[in-house]
Design an enzyme around this catalytic site. Structure first.
Site, PDB file in Angstrom:
ATOM      1  N   ASP A 184      25.228  28.198 -10.543  1.00 30.16           N
ATOM      2  CA  ASP A 184      26.068  27.859 -11.698  1.00 30.16           C
ATOM      3  C   ASP A 184      26.285  26.348 -11.808  1.00 30.16           C
ATOM      4  O   ASP A 184      26.292  25.641 -10.800  1.00 30.16           O
ATOM      5  CB  ASP A 184      27.415  28.588 -11.538  1.00 30.16           C
ATOM      6  CG  ASP A 184      28.170  28.685 -12.855  1.00 30.16           C
ATOM      7  OD1 ASP A 184      27.539  28.550 -13.922  1.00 30.16           O
ATOM      8  OD2 ASP A 184      29.395  28.892 -12.808  1.00 30.16           O
ATOM      9  N   ASN A 211      25.085  36.941 -20.226  1.00 29.24           N
ATOM     10  CA  ASN A 211      24.637  35.637 -20.732  1.00 29.24           C
ATOM     11  C   ASN A 211      24.020  35.712 -22.138  1.00 29.24           C
ATOM     12  O   ASN A 211      23.837  34.686 -22.789  1.00 29.24           O
ATOM     13  CB  ASN A 211      23.653  34.961 -19.756  1.00 29.24           C
ATOM     14  CG  ASN A 211      24.316  34.381 -18.517  1.00 29.24           C
ATOM     15  OD1 ASN A 211      23.728  34.350 -17.440  1.00 29.24           O
ATOM     16  ND2 ASN A 211      25.556  33.895 -18.633  1.00 29.24           N
TER      17      ASN A 211
HETATM   18  C1  IPE Z   1      26.808  33.274 -13.584  1.00 28.61           C
HETATM   19  O1  IPE Z   1      27.238  32.163 -14.241  1.00 28.61           O
HETATM   20  C2  IPE Z   1      25.418  33.655 -14.034  1.00 28.61           C
HETATM   21  C3  IPE Z   1      24.337  32.790 -13.593  1.00 28.61           C
HETATM   22  C4  IPE Z   1      24.423  31.802 -12.759  1.00 28.61           C
HETATM   23  C5  IPE Z   1      23.060  33.108 -14.149  1.00 28.61           C
HETATM   24  P1  IPE Z   1      28.055  32.225 -15.609  1.00 28.61           P
HETATM   25  O2  IPE Z   1      28.247  30.831 -16.040  1.00 28.61           O
HETATM   26  O3  IPE Z   1      27.397  33.144 -16.571  1.00 28.61           O
HETATM   27  O4  IPE Z   1      29.415  32.902 -15.147  1.00 28.61           O
HETATM   28  P2  IPE Z   1      30.872  32.808 -15.802  1.00 28.61           P
HETATM   29  O5  IPE Z   1      30.717  33.040 -17.287  1.00 28.61           O
HETATM   30  O6  IPE Z   1      31.380  31.435 -15.521  1.00 28.61           O
HETATM   31  O7  IPE Z   1      31.662  33.855 -15.109  1.00 28.61           O
HETATM   32  C1  IPE Z   2      24.139  28.566 -14.876  1.00 29.35           C
HETATM   33  O1  IPE Z   2      24.648  27.403 -15.422  1.00 29.35           O
HETATM   34  C2  IPE Z   2      22.824  28.954 -15.490  1.00 29.35           C
HETATM   35  C3  IPE Z   2      22.878  30.149 -16.353  1.00 29.35           C
HETATM   36  C4  IPE Z   2      23.915  30.893 -16.606  1.00 29.35           C
HETATM   37  C5  IPE Z   2      21.615  30.534 -16.957  1.00 29.35           C
HETATM   38  P1  IPE Z   2      25.620  27.438 -16.662  1.00 29.35           P
HETATM   39  O2  IPE Z   2      24.815  27.327 -17.907  1.00 29.35           O
HETATM   40  O3  IPE Z   2      26.527  28.630 -16.616  1.00 29.35           O
HETATM   41  O4  IPE Z   2      26.435  26.109 -16.427  1.00 29.35           O
HETATM   42  P2  IPE Z   2      27.992  25.876 -16.685  1.00 29.35           P
HETATM   43  O5  IPE Z   2      28.727  26.883 -15.867  1.00 29.35           O
HETATM   44  O6  IPE Z   2      28.226  26.048 -18.148  1.00 29.35           O
HETATM   45  O7  IPE Z   2      28.211  24.473 -16.215  1.00 29.35           O
HETATM   46 MG    MG Z   3      28.370  28.888 -15.769  1.00 24.79          MG
END
Ligand code: IPE
Ligand code: IPE
Ligand code: MG
Length: 231
Positions: A14, A62
């Site tokens: 993340d 997502n």
């Molecule tokens: C978890 O991260 C999913 C991945 C790393 C692919 P998210 O960014 O989707 O999680 P939340 O929304 O902060 O819980």
């Molecule tokens: C994780 O990074 C990757 C995916 C969920 C695909 P994020 O896109 O959730 O990054 P933040 O949490 O918004 O910084």
């Molecule tokens: Mg995230």
């Protein structure tokens, strides 16, 4: 540093979006930077004796993101499979990849590419499992339905485990979450029952060897009791 206690590591990768925003870039550029970390991270874990790394690439939630961002992520995964992963599997006889999650709604040509790359090699010494359209709740429901369809009337933990997307992959010893949030976000709800969790503030594109060693070092300070007592 090799220890068979640390065999399987899972990572909630993340922080790509925040990494980009902090630099005045668009979120997609954060995903591009994040993809660049995958191979070096796999290599480091392998060097320290880990046999399985499970990475959270895209959750069942997502899809709620803007279509542009979802499209970019799908294209980026496709490109990474073609540009990097296929070569890794061809040149390294100890590496293979598998996908966990429900690939049904994954757009073409990515879906076919995932299946193709997974079929290039199986059961090698080091496996990277990519969680794509993965949700822990979805996985449990899917496993229960699959076990039922196969004729199991009464489920046991062993039977249900067998039908999880992770199949024979051991439960993670360590689950690392980058990006600093203390939540599981629907990741490995079944398999994480006794995993050690390490949450790092480091954003995924900055997850370098120093950050890996911090997480691994923290893991080795833990006393894993599995409900029993310290010996
Ligand atoms: C978890 O991260 C999913 C991945 C790393 C692919 P998210 O960014 O989707 O999680 P939340 O929304 O902060 O819980
Ligand atoms: C994780 O990074 C990757 C995916 C969920 C695909 P994020 O896109 O959730 O990054 P933040 O949490 O918004 O910084
Ligand atoms: Mg995230």
């Amino acid at each position: 540093m090799t220890d068979e206690r640390l065999d399987t590591v899972a990572i909630i990768t993340d922080g790509n979006g925040r990494w980009a925003t902090k630099r005045g870039l668009i979120r997609s550029q954060g995903h591009v930077a994040g993809a660049k970390r995958i191979q070096p991270v796999l290599e480091t874990f392998r060097r320290i004796g880990v046999h399985n790394v499970i990475m959270y690439a895209f959750s069942t939630e997502n899809w709620k993101r803007p279509k542009d961002e979802v499209d970019t992520i799908m294209k980026l995964i496709y490109k990474y499979l073609v540009d990097v992963v296929e070569d890794m599997i061809k040149t390294d006889k100890e590496f293979c990849i598998k996908f966990i999650g429900d690939l049904t709604p994954i757009p073409e040509p990515l879906k076919s590419k995932c299946i193709e790359v997974e079929n290039m090699a199986k059961d090698r010494a080091f496996t990277c499992s990519v969680a794509l359209n993965y949700g822990g709740r979805d996985e449990i429901v899917h496993a229960a339905n699959a076990a039922h369809a196969a004729g199991h009337e009464t489920l046991t933990e062993e039977i249900l485990s067998k039908y999880m997307y992770t199949g024979t992959t051991p439960d993670p010893d360590l689950i690392i979450r980058t990006g600093g949030n203390f939540r599981v976000s629907n990741f490995l709800l079944w398999q994480g029952a006794y995993s050690e969790y390490v949450i790092l503030d480091t954003l995924w594109p900055d997850f370098d060897d120093a950050a890996i060693m911090k997480a691994v070092g923290e893991f080795y300070t833990r006393s894993r009791r599995f409900g029993g007592l310290d010996r």
